[in-house]
Motif scaffolding. Structure first.
Motif, PDB file in Angstrom:
ATOM      1  N   ARG A  73       0.796  -1.095  -0.542  1.00 37.39           N
ATOM      2  CA  ARG A  73       0.188   0.126  -0.466  1.00 37.39           C
ATOM      3  C   ARG A  73       0.290   0.891   0.011  1.00 37.39           C
ATOM      4  O   ARG A  73       0.357   2.028  -0.518  1.00 37.39           O
ATOM      5  CB  ARG A  73      -1.155  -0.154   0.899  1.00 37.39           C
ATOM      6  CG  ARG A  73      -2.124  -0.513   1.370  1.00 37.39           C
ATOM      7  CD  ARG A  73      -3.290  -0.797   2.371  1.00 37.39           C
ATOM      8  NE  ARG A  73      -4.023  -2.037   1.798  1.00 37.39           N
ATOM      9  CZ  ARG A  73      -4.765  -2.621   2.933  1.00 37.39           C
ATOM     10  NH1 ARG A  73      -3.914  -2.866   3.963  1.00 37.39           N
ATOM     11  NH2 ARG A  73      -5.941  -3.327   2.417  1.00 37.39           N
ATOM     12  N   GLN A  74       2.027   1.686   0.623  1.00 35.91           N
ATOM     13  CA  GLN A  74       2.963   2.430   0.699  1.00 35.91           C
ATOM     14  C   GLN A  74       2.973   3.032  -0.847  1.00 35.91           C
ATOM     15  O   GLN A  74       3.657   3.945  -1.057  1.00 35.91           O
ATOM     16  CB  GLN A  74       3.845   1.949   1.508  1.00 35.91           C
ATOM     17  CG  GLN A  74       3.544   1.912   3.072  1.00 35.91           C
ATOM     18  CD  GLN A  74       3.064   0.639   3.905  1.00 35.91           C
ATOM     19  OE1 GLN A  74       3.603  -0.436   2.770  1.00 35.91           O
ATOM     20  NE2 GLN A  74       2.752   0.347   4.460  1.00 35.91           N
ATOM     21  N   SER A  75       3.678   1.521  -1.619  1.00 36.93           N
ATOM     22  CA  SER A  75       3.550   2.200  -3.081  1.00 36.93           C
ATOM     23  C   SER A  75       3.295   1.863  -3.851  1.00 36.93           C
ATOM     24  O   SER A  75       3.318   2.440  -5.149  1.00 36.93           O
ATOM     25  CB  SER A  75       5.373   1.569  -3.472  1.00 36.93           C
ATOM     26  OG  SER A  75       4.784  -0.103  -3.366  1.00 36.93           O
ATOM     27  N   LEU A  76       2.232   1.771  -3.454  1.00 41.01           N
ATOM     28  CA  LEU A  76       0.699   1.692  -4.734  1.00 41.01           C
ATOM     29  C   LEU A  76       0.733   3.165  -5.416  1.00 41.01           C
ATOM     30  O   LEU A  76       0.971   3.098  -6.961  1.00 41.01           O
ATOM     31  CB  LEU A  76      -0.136   1.374  -4.379  1.00 41.01           C
ATOM     32  CG  LEU A  76      -1.824   0.663  -5.104  1.00 41.01           C
ATOM     33  CD1 LEU A  76      -0.700  -0.619  -5.822  1.00 41.01           C
ATOM     34  CD2 LEU A  76      -2.220  -0.074  -4.112  1.00 41.01           C
ATOM     35  N   ALA A  77       0.392   4.115  -4.771  1.00 46.41           N
ATOM     36  CA  ALA A  77       0.147   5.040  -5.280  1.00 46.41           C
ATOM     37  C   ALA A  77       0.842   6.114  -5.981  1.00 46.41           C
ATOM     38  O   ALA A  77       0.716   6.005  -7.016  1.00 46.41           O
ATOM     39  CB  ALA A  77      -0.230   6.486  -4.109  1.00 46.41           C
ATOM     40  N   ALA A  82       3.332   7.856 -12.003  1.00 46.23           N
ATOM     41  CA  ALA A  82       4.315   7.424 -12.011  1.00 46.23           C
ATOM     42  C   ALA A  82       4.040   6.813 -13.477  1.00 46.23           C
ATOM     43  O   ALA A  82       4.297   6.913 -14.943  1.00 46.23           O
ATOM     44  CB  ALA A  82       5.508   6.652 -11.653  1.00 46.23           C
ATOM     45  N   LEU A  83       2.758   5.979 -13.754  1.00 45.91           N
ATOM     46  CA  LEU A  83       2.704   5.172 -14.915  1.00 45.91           C
ATOM     47  C   LEU A  83       1.715   5.756 -15.391  1.00 45.91           C
ATOM     48  O   LEU A  83       2.060   5.884 -16.581  1.00 45.91           O
ATOM     49  CB  LEU A  83       2.425   3.434 -14.710  1.00 45.91           C
ATOM     50  CG  LEU A  83       2.960   2.753 -13.450  1.00 45.91           C
ATOM     51  CD1 LEU A  83       2.044   1.631 -13.657  1.00 45.91           C
ATOM     52  CD2 LEU A  83       3.727   2.052 -14.448  1.00 45.91           C
ATOM     53  N   VAL A  84       1.178   7.023 -15.154  1.00 44.54           N
ATOM     54  CA  VAL A  84       0.074   7.719 -15.345  1.00 44.54           C
ATOM     55  C   VAL A  84       0.732   7.999 -16.192  1.00 44.54           C
ATOM     56  O   VAL A  84       0.465   9.228 -17.584  1.00 44.54           O
ATOM     57  CB  VAL A  84      -1.263   8.076 -14.466  1.00 44.54           C
ATOM     58  CG1 VAL A  84      -1.673   9.450 -15.391  1.00 44.54           C
ATOM     59  CG2 VAL A  84      -1.798   6.854 -14.543  1.00 44.54           C
ATOM     60  N   GLN A  85       2.476   9.237 -15.871  1.00 43.50           N
ATOM     61  CA  GLN A  85       2.656  10.385 -16.379  1.00 43.50           C
ATOM     62  C   GLN A  85       3.506   9.584 -17.472  1.00 43.50           C
ATOM     63  O   GLN A  85       3.645  10.416 -18.279  1.00 43.50           O
ATOM     64  CB  GLN A  85       3.378  10.962 -15.322  1.00 43.50           C
ATOM     65  CG  GLN A  85       2.585  11.384 -14.608  1.00 43.50           C
ATOM     66  CD  GLN A  85       4.168  12.166 -12.908  1.00 43.50           C
ATOM     67  OE1 GLN A  85       4.958  11.615 -12.684  1.00 43.50           O
ATOM     68  NE2 GLN A  85       3.540  12.773 -12.383  1.00 43.50           N
ATOM     69  N   GLU A  86       4.232   8.434 -17.357  1.00 38.18           N
ATOM     70  CA  GLU A  86       4.762   7.656 -18.143  1.00 38.18           C
ATOM     71  C   GLU A  86       3.743   7.396 -19.564  1.00 38.18           C
ATOM     72  O   GLU A  86       4.106   7.227 -20.794  1.00 38.18           O
ATOM     73  CB  GLU A  86       5.071   6.275 -17.932  1.00 38.18           C
ATOM     74  CG  GLU A  86       6.058   5.469 -18.325  1.00 38.18           C
ATOM     75  CD  GLU A  86       6.548   4.252 -18.438  1.00 38.18           C
ATOM     76  OE1 GLU A  86       6.902   3.352 -18.880  1.00 38.18           O
ATOM     77  OE2 GLU A  86       6.979   4.171 -16.847  1.00 38.18           O
ATOM     78  N   ALA A  87       2.498   6.788 -19.238  1.00 43.99           N
ATOM     79  CA  ALA A  87       1.465   6.425 -20.430  1.00 43.99           C
ATOM     80  C   ALA A  87       1.211   7.788 -21.013  1.00 43.99           C
ATOM     81  O   ALA A  87       1.799   7.734 -22.384  1.00 43.99           O
ATOM     82  CB  ALA A  87       0.040   6.086 -19.988  1.00 43.99           C
TER      83      ALA A  87
END
Length: 131
Positions: A73-77, A82-87
């Motif tokens: 949970r700590q690293s999920l958000a 980061a993935l949304v930015q990469e996409a």
């Protein structure tokens, strides 16, 4: 007033040329759209447990999180962000690639799209395009 002679036949030929160029550009756009823009952009975390998919318009269409990733949970958000930015960067380069094909070498569309991206993000986005 204008000093140019008004030759209706010359004007008609010019209009026909302009129409043919516009139709050619539209046909090329539609072809490129099918090749490059019709499908969505999808990126995955390094471990493959989280994925973000954007639709053809660049909007978040799907976020996939496997069960193991849900436990972190700590690293999920931050990972999802980061993935949304990469996409988004990948989608931007994909659209720039399409525009570059349309304008040829008149304008460096790819350079303009990539110049303000951080180096690492730009590299990952380019890698995603190559997949």
């Amino acid at each position: 007033m204008t000093d140019r002679p008004r030759d209706p036949e010359a004007m008609m030929r010019r209009l026909e040329r302009m129409q043919a160029e516009a139709e050619s550009m539209l046909a090329k756009f539609n072809e490129l759209s099918e090749q490059l823009g019709a499908d969505a952009v999808e990126v995955r975390s390094e471990d493959g447990r989280i994925r973000v998919k954007l639709d053809a318009e660049g909007k978040v269409a799907e976020i996939g999180i496997d069960e193991q990733a849900m436990r972190m949970r700590q690293s999920l958000a931050p990972t999802i962000m980061a993935l949304v930015q990469e996409a988004t960067a990948t989608h931007a380069l994909k659209m720039a690639q399409m525009a570059q094909s349309l304008v040829g070498d008149k304008i460096d569309v790819m350079g303009l799209a990539a110049r303000d991206m951080p180096d690492g993000m730009r590299d990952r986005a380019r890698d995603n395009l190559d997949r």
